[in-house]
Design an enzyme around this catalytic site. Structure first.
Site, PDB file in Angstrom:
ATOM      1  N   ARG A  18      -6.467  -0.710  -5.798  1.00 30.79           N
ATOM      2  CA  ARG A  18      -6.520  -2.099  -5.328  1.00 30.79           C
ATOM      3  C   ARG A  18      -7.973  -2.540  -5.215  1.00 30.79           C
ATOM      4  NH1 ARG A  18      -5.770  -2.368  -0.548  1.00 30.79           N
ATOM      5  NH2 ARG A  18      -5.276  -0.203  -0.076  1.00 30.79           N
TER       6      ARG A  18
ATOM      7  N   TYR B 220      -2.788  -2.432 -12.006  1.00 30.45           N
ATOM      8  CA  TYR B 220      -2.649  -1.279 -11.126  1.00 30.45           C
ATOM      9  C   TYR B 220      -1.900  -1.573  -9.829  1.00 30.45           C
ATOM     10  CZ  TYR B 220      -3.453   3.335  -9.460  1.00 30.45           C
ATOM     11  OH  TYR B 220      -3.244   4.619  -9.045  1.00 30.45           O
ATOM     12  N   GLY B 221      -0.959  -0.728  -9.504  1.00 27.97           N
ATOM     13  CA  GLY B 221      -0.320  -0.637  -8.188  1.00 27.97           C
ATOM     14  C   GLY B 221      -0.259  -1.938  -7.411  1.00 27.97           C
TER      15      GLY B 221
ATOM     16  N   LYS C 152       2.443  -4.769  -1.869  1.00 28.41           N
ATOM     17  CA  LYS C 152       1.525  -5.248  -0.840  1.00 28.41           C
ATOM     18  C   LYS C 152       1.454  -6.778  -0.823  1.00 28.41           C
ATOM     19  CE  LYS C 152       0.697  -1.243   0.713  1.00 28.41           C
ATOM     20  NZ  LYS C 152       0.227  -0.169  -0.058  1.00 28.41           N
TER      21      LYS C 152
ATOM     22  N   HIS D 240       2.717  -1.900   7.384  1.00 31.60           N
ATOM     23  CA  HIS D 240       2.345  -0.828   6.440  1.00 31.60           C
ATOM     24  C   HIS D 240       2.780   0.502   7.059  1.00 31.60           C
ATOM     25  CE1 HIS D 240      -1.175   1.054   3.920  1.00 31.60           C
ATOM     26  NE2 HIS D 240      -0.027   1.119   3.277  1.00 31.60           N
TER      27      HIS D 240
ATOM     28  N   SER E 282      -4.066   3.368   3.900  1.00 24.21           N
ATOM     29  CA  SER E 282      -3.827   3.907   2.566  1.00 24.21           C
ATOM     30  C   SER E 282      -4.413   5.303   2.445  1.00 24.21           C
ATOM     31  CB  SER E 282      -4.472   2.995   1.520  1.00 24.21           C
ATOM     32  OG  SER E 282      -3.939   1.698   1.651  1.00 24.21           O
TER      33      SER E 282
ATOM     34  N   CYS F 296      -3.715   8.099   3.865  1.00 25.45           N
ATOM     35  CA  CYS F 296      -3.935   8.836   5.117  1.00 25.45           C
ATOM     36  C   CYS F 296      -2.693   9.589   5.576  1.00 25.45           C
ATOM     37  CB  CYS F 296      -4.404   7.897   6.214  1.00 25.45           C
ATOM     38  SG  CYS F 296      -6.105   7.373   5.981  1.00 25.45           S
TER      39      CYS F 296
ATOM     40  N   THR G  64       3.201   9.114   2.981  1.00 26.83           N
ATOM     41  CA  THR G  64       4.215   9.723   2.113  1.00 26.83           C
ATOM     42  C   THR G  64       4.513  11.151   2.551  1.00 26.83           C
ATOM     43  OG1 THR G  64       3.458   8.325   0.315  1.00 26.83           O
ATOM     44  CG2 THR G  64       4.794  10.223  -0.300  1.00 26.83           C
TER      45      THR G  64
ATOM     46  N   ASP H 289       6.040   3.472   2.898  1.00 29.36           N
ATOM     47  CA  ASP H 289       4.888   2.567   2.798  1.00 29.36           C
ATOM     48  C   ASP H 289       5.062   1.246   3.560  1.00 29.36           C
ATOM     49  OD1 ASP H 289       2.232   2.392   1.612  1.00 29.36           O
ATOM     50  OD2 ASP H 289       3.018   0.761   0.374  1.00 29.36           O
TER      51      ASP H 289
ATOM     52  N   ASN I 137      -7.136   8.645  -7.034  1.00 32.11           N
ATOM     53  CA  ASN I 137      -6.047   7.715  -6.684  1.00 32.11           C
ATOM     54  C   ASN I 137      -4.948   7.725  -7.750  1.00 32.11           C
ATOM     55  OD1 ASN I 137      -4.864   5.774  -4.901  1.00 32.11           O
ATOM     56  ND2 ASN I 137      -5.544   4.113  -6.255  1.00 32.11           N
TER      57      ASN I 137
ATOM     58  N   ARG J 136      -1.366   8.445  -9.248  1.00 29.18           N
ATOM     59  CA  ARG J 136      -0.126   8.291  -8.473  1.00 29.18           C
ATOM     60  C   ARG J 136       1.115   8.572  -9.312  1.00 29.18           C
ATOM     61  NH1 ARG J 136      -0.477   5.241  -3.257  1.00 29.18           N
ATOM     62  NH2 ARG J 136      -2.706   5.113  -2.857  1.00 29.18           N
TER      63      ARG J 136
ATOM     64  N   GLY K 273       3.866  20.043   7.171  1.00 35.58           N
ATOM     65  CA  GLY K 273       5.123  20.451   7.814  1.00 35.58           C
ATOM     66  C   GLY K 273       4.981  20.745   9.303  1.00 35.58           C
ATOM     67  N   ASP K 274       3.765  21.108   9.718  1.00 37.98           N
ATOM     68  CA  ASP K 274       3.562  21.410  11.134  1.00 37.98           C
ATOM     69  C   ASP K 274       3.423  20.148  11.980  1.00 37.98           C
ATOM     70  OD1 ASP K 274       3.695  24.260  11.301  1.00 37.98           O
ATOM     71  OD2 ASP K 274       1.853  24.333  10.119  1.00 37.98           O
TER      72      ASP K 274
HETATM   73  P1  GTP Z   1      -0.776   5.164   0.380  1.00 38.33           P
HETATM   74  O1  GTP Z   1       0.262   5.425  -0.645  1.00 38.33           O
HETATM   75  O2  GTP Z   1      -2.115   4.877  -0.203  1.00 38.33           O
HETATM   76  O3  GTP Z   1      -0.382   4.122   1.371  1.00 38.33           O
HETATM   77  O4  GTP Z   1      -1.067   6.579   1.121  1.00 38.33           O
HETATM   78  P2  GTP Z   1      -0.257   7.458   2.184  1.00 38.33           P
HETATM   79  O5  GTP Z   1      -0.596   6.991   3.554  1.00 38.33           O
HETATM   80  O6  GTP Z   1       1.165   7.541   1.815  1.00 38.33           O
HETATM   81  O7  GTP Z   1      -0.957   8.912   2.044  1.00 38.33           O
HETATM   82  P3  GTP Z   1      -0.414  10.302   1.450  1.00 38.33           P
HETATM   83  O8  GTP Z   1       0.747  10.847   2.218  1.00 38.33           O
HETATM   84  O9  GTP Z   1      -0.242  10.143   0.003  1.00 38.33           O
HETATM   85  O10 GTP Z   1      -1.643  11.269   1.765  1.00 38.33           O
HETATM   86  C1  GTP Z   1      -2.928  11.031   1.284  1.00 38.33           C
HETATM   87  C2  GTP Z   1      -3.802  12.249   1.394  1.00 38.33           C
HETATM   88  O11 GTP Z   1      -3.782  12.786   2.717  1.00 38.33           O
HETATM   89  C3  GTP Z   1      -3.346  13.375   0.477  1.00 38.33           C
HETATM   90  O12 GTP Z   1      -4.475  13.913  -0.146  1.00 38.33           O
HETATM   91  C4  GTP Z   1      -2.716  14.391   1.399  1.00 38.33           C
HETATM   92  O13 GTP Z   1      -2.824  15.695   0.906  1.00 38.33           O
HETATM   93  C5  GTP Z   1      -3.495  14.189   2.705  1.00 38.33           C
HETATM   94  N1  GTP Z   1      -2.665  14.512   3.892  1.00 38.33           N
HETATM   95  C6  GTP Z   1      -1.450  14.017   4.192  1.00 38.33           C
HETATM   96  N2  GTP Z   1      -0.961  14.547   5.332  1.00 38.33           N
HETATM   97  C7  GTP Z   1      -1.919  15.398   5.781  1.00 38.33           C
HETATM   98  C8  GTP Z   1      -2.020  16.260   6.929  1.00 38.33           C
HETATM   99  O14 GTP Z   1      -1.138  16.340   7.784  1.00 38.33           O
HETATM  100  N3  GTP Z   1      -3.183  16.978   7.056  1.00 38.33           N
HETATM  101  C9  GTP Z   1      -4.190  16.905   6.140  1.00 38.33           C
HETATM  102  N4  GTP Z   1      -5.270  17.639   6.334  1.00 38.33           N
HETATM  103  N5  GTP Z   1      -4.110  16.112   5.035  1.00 38.33           N
HETATM  104  C10 GTP Z   1      -3.007  15.368   4.863  1.00 38.33           C
HETATM  105  C1  SPV Z   2      -1.977   1.616  -0.695  1.00 44.07           C
HETATM  106  O1  SPV Z   2      -3.114   1.493  -1.149  1.00 44.07           O
HETATM  107  O2  SPV Z   2      -1.723   1.497   0.534  1.00 44.07           O
HETATM  108  C2  SPV Z   2      -0.855   1.959  -1.595  1.00 44.07           C
HETATM  109  C3  SPV Z   2      -1.106   1.904  -3.025  1.00 44.07           C
HETATM  110  O3  SPV Z   2       0.246   2.213  -1.136  1.00 44.07           O
HETATM  111  S1  SPV Z   2      -1.046   0.289  -3.648  1.00 44.07           S
HETATM  112  O4  SPV Z   2       0.312   0.032  -4.124  1.00 44.07           O
HETATM  113  O5  SPV Z   2      -1.987   0.219  -4.751  1.00 44.07           O
HETATM  114  O6  SPV Z   2      -1.347  -0.661  -2.604  1.00 44.07           O
HETATM  115 MN    MN Z   3       0.216   2.066   1.161  1.00 44.78          MN
END
Ligand code: GTP
Ligand code: SPV
Ligand code: MN
Length: 590
Positions: free
Chosen positions: A73, A201-202, A210, A230, A252, A254, A257, A277, A372, A374, A499-500
């Site tokens: 984005r 893109y996305g 979004k 979000h 995003s 963080c 997922t 999301d 990034n 996906r 998982g923890d």
């Molecule tokens: P968007 O799709 O951009 O909205 O992202 P999202 O919030 O769904 O993030 P996603 O779950 O894809 O995680 C993004 C990054 O954070 C990845 O590189 C993961 O490996 C890392 N991550 C997710 N959960 C954890 C966690 O509990 N601990 C750590 N250290 N890293 C994490």
């Molecule tokens: C984000 O950036 O929070 C995403 C990817 O989920 S996008 O669809 O590009 O916004």
């Molecule tokens: Mn997102």
């Protein structure tokens, strides 16, 4: 006589001048034909839009390379065009709607010459839901047409549903010539219109995501009394079989997922996914907060996804039930023709082509998959999909979680004292920047409720709206803040995460059901270390203590920074939040 929808499509075609117009019906057969067109006819930067991946190991999977300048984005090119700047607020780029339209009309004149204009009728939300919205997007690239089929409920039935009404959300999208200087993502909330040009893109191009479901929908929510957020939506099943539904906002990249699909390391606990999301939050006639996920797919970050970190997503990606599954800007393992990214299980394969199409080895010194990169995959492929996913009423929410990436300062979990204090904790959220958006400065930025790039109006008014929502709820959900990312002096994550994280959810759910104690601190309530289930974990007590450490000097800086952030909103910032900030400042030991 043509309908308002047909008239709108005709008018867009007059401007964009495509070779032909194709109305998508949403069928499986059609999706296969469009992918075929993407493989045989359409090209981006000289690469076919799609290439087929190994259908034995990754059924229904296709690879896509975006234009190399178009990989995330672009917040600096994203505008919200209210008639006045103050409504957009300091959190949005603003342009007057007339000026924005003049600019876009010029850029869109003939932009689809020689190309197909796909017309995509889709629902955000279940068609029978009182909370869903009918939408139509136009696009000129097969990748977006097929992605929208995965991410939304796309089909001809939506055209019937719209019928002769003007009541539908409009999206005009063209990749143009991918020139970053002619790239704009513009929102017209009063007309429920998104106009996006120059990016494929996305979040820039899948306009149901979004652009509509957050930026425009947040404006609708303000008017109609609901929230577009979000957020993850998930059910947590305890060993007794009781499911507690929660929503969780993280910026995003963080961890949304990963949280939404968490594989519990505690026996007897199970996660049921509803969304990863976006959540639309409504108050029902009984005063209960209910959440729906308006989407039907995951557009998730590939790097770091593995059987170790997210086995349920790996199973989802391999399921191949719903056609197709897409991999965008990942690398390709050449011998097996499989997608590959950093963090995938196993050793680094010998023959890799990177996301740009070049031969790659670890010595190359770059990332093989774009950070990034996906996948796009249907929720219906998921082994953890909640049986409530298609419930038009959504699920009742018992807890709200706000999180961010903070290597310092913010404890593993904190419960807010009450709704207002919880809104304050969301409003002062900060997070370290990630690869999900281009051109952001490294470091911590304030990202209230993880909505800074997505709130379609002045965030001061947004905070007021959040406070008002609490007043409409009979028994407002408890609000928590979490942080999986605190590091030790060597820069390693202290908390194992993934998982923890169920261990933190277990405490949250115990608090919701009045089954656990908490310790009061100036920033909120934290668990007794004995109440946090760390059985089987090998974390020394001193490290656990570090996860909850409240460093007074650092919090003073945080308060000062939050104060500055709030000041930008001038008179729009609610007095309640200023009071909360003053209270926090007063309660910190001197
Ligand atoms: P968007 O799709 O951009 O909205 O992202 P999202 O919030 O769904 O993030 P996603 O779950 O894809 O995680 C993004 C990054 O954070 C990845 O590189 C993961 O490996 C890392 N991550 C997710 N959960 C954890 C966690 O509990 N601990 C750590 N250290 N890293 C994490
Ligand atoms: C984000 O950036 O929070 C995403 C990817 O989920 S996008 O669809 O590009 O916004
Ligand atoms: Mn997102």
């Amino acid at each position: 006589m043509s309908t308002p929808l047909e008239k709108w499509v005709e008018k867009q075609a007059e401007l964009a001048k495509p070779k032909r117009i194709y109305w998508c019906n949403g069928s499986d057969k059609e999706a296969k034909e469009i992918v075929e067109v993407g493989m045989q006819e359409e090209k981006i930067n000289d690469y076919p839009v799609f290439t087929e991946l190994n259908q034995k190991t990754w059924p229904n999977a296709y690879h896509h390379r975006s234009h190399p300048t178009d990989v995330a984005r672009t917040e600096q090119l994203t505008f919200v065009c209210h008639p006045d700047k103050e409504t957009a607020g300091p959190n949005n780029n603003w342009m007057h709607p007339d000026e924005a339209k003049r600019k876009l009309t010029k850029l869109s004149d003939g932009c689809m010459k020689g190309r197909t204009m796909y017309v995509l009728p889709y629902m955000m939300g279940h068609p029978d839901s009182p909370y869903s919205k009918a939408c139509v997007q136009i696009t000129d690239v097969s990748y977006v047409a097929v992605s929208m089929r995965i991410m939304t409920r796309l089909g001809s039935n939506v055209v019937k549903k719209i019928g002769n009404s003007e009541n539908f959300v409009k999206g005009f999208h063209s990749v143009g010539d991918f020139d970053p200087n002619k790239r704009f993502i513009m929102h017209f909330p009063d007309e429920r219109l998104v106009w996006s040009i120059g990016s494929g893109y996305g979040g820039n191009a899948l306009l149901g995501k979004k652009c509509f479901s957050l930026r425009i929908a947040s404006c609708l929510g303000l008017k109609e009394g609901w929230l577009a957020e979000h957020m993850v939506v998930m059910g947590v099943e305890d060993p007794q079989g009781k499911v507690t539904y929660i929503v969780a906002a993280f910026p995003s990249a963080c961890g949304k997922t990963n949280l939404a699909m968490l594989q519990s390391t505690l026996p007897g606990y199970k996660i049921w996914t509803l969304g990863d999301d976006i959540a639309w939050l409504n108050v029902d006639s009984d005063g209960i907060l209910r959440a729906i996920n308006p989407e039907t797919g995951y557009f998730g970050v590939a790097p770091g996804t593995s059987y170790k970190t997210n086995p349920n997503m790996m199973k989802t990606l391999k399921a191949g039930k719903f056609f197709p599954t897409l991999f965008t800007n990942t690398a390709i393992e050449r011998d097996g023709n499989e997608p590959w990214w950093e963090g995938l299980d196993g050793a680094v394969p010998e023959h890799i082509i990177d996301w740009l199409g070049n031969k790659w080895t670890p010595e190359t010194g770059t990332k093989a998959a774009h950070p990034n990169s996906r996948f796009t995959v249907s929720v219906y492929n998921s082994p953890t999909l909640s049986s409530e996913f298609d419930n038009p009423k959504g699920v009742p929410i018992s807890a709200i979680i706000f999180g961010g990436k903070r290597t310092q300062l913010v404890p593993l979990v904190v419960e807010s004292f009450n709704w207002q204090n919880g809104v304050f904790s969301g409003a002062r959220m900060g997070s370290e920047t990630t690869a999900a958006a281009m051109g952001l400065k490294a470091g911590v930025r304030r990202d209230p409720m993880a909505m800074l790039p997505f709130c379609g109006y002045n965030m001061g008014d947004y905070f007021k709206h959040w406070l008002n929502m609490g007043k409409k709820l009979k028994n407002p959900p408890k609000i928590f803040s979490v942080n999986w990312f605190r590091t030790d002096e060597n820069g390693s994550f202290i908390w194992p995460g993934f998982g923890d994280n169920i261990r933190v959810l277990k405490w949250i759910i115990a608090r919701v059901n009045n089954n656990a104690k908490a310790v009061s601190t100036p920033i909120g309530l934290v668990p007794n270390l004995d109440d946090l289930d760390t059985s089987g974990l090998n974390i020394p007590k001193k490290n656990l203590e570090k996860l909850f450490e409240v460093k007074i000097a650092d919090w003073k800086d945080e308060i000062e920074d939050t104060g500055k952030f709030f000041e930008q909103f001038g008179k729009n910032i609610p007095i309640e939040l200023k009071n909360e900030l003053a209270e926090l400042s007063k309660n910190l030991p001197q």
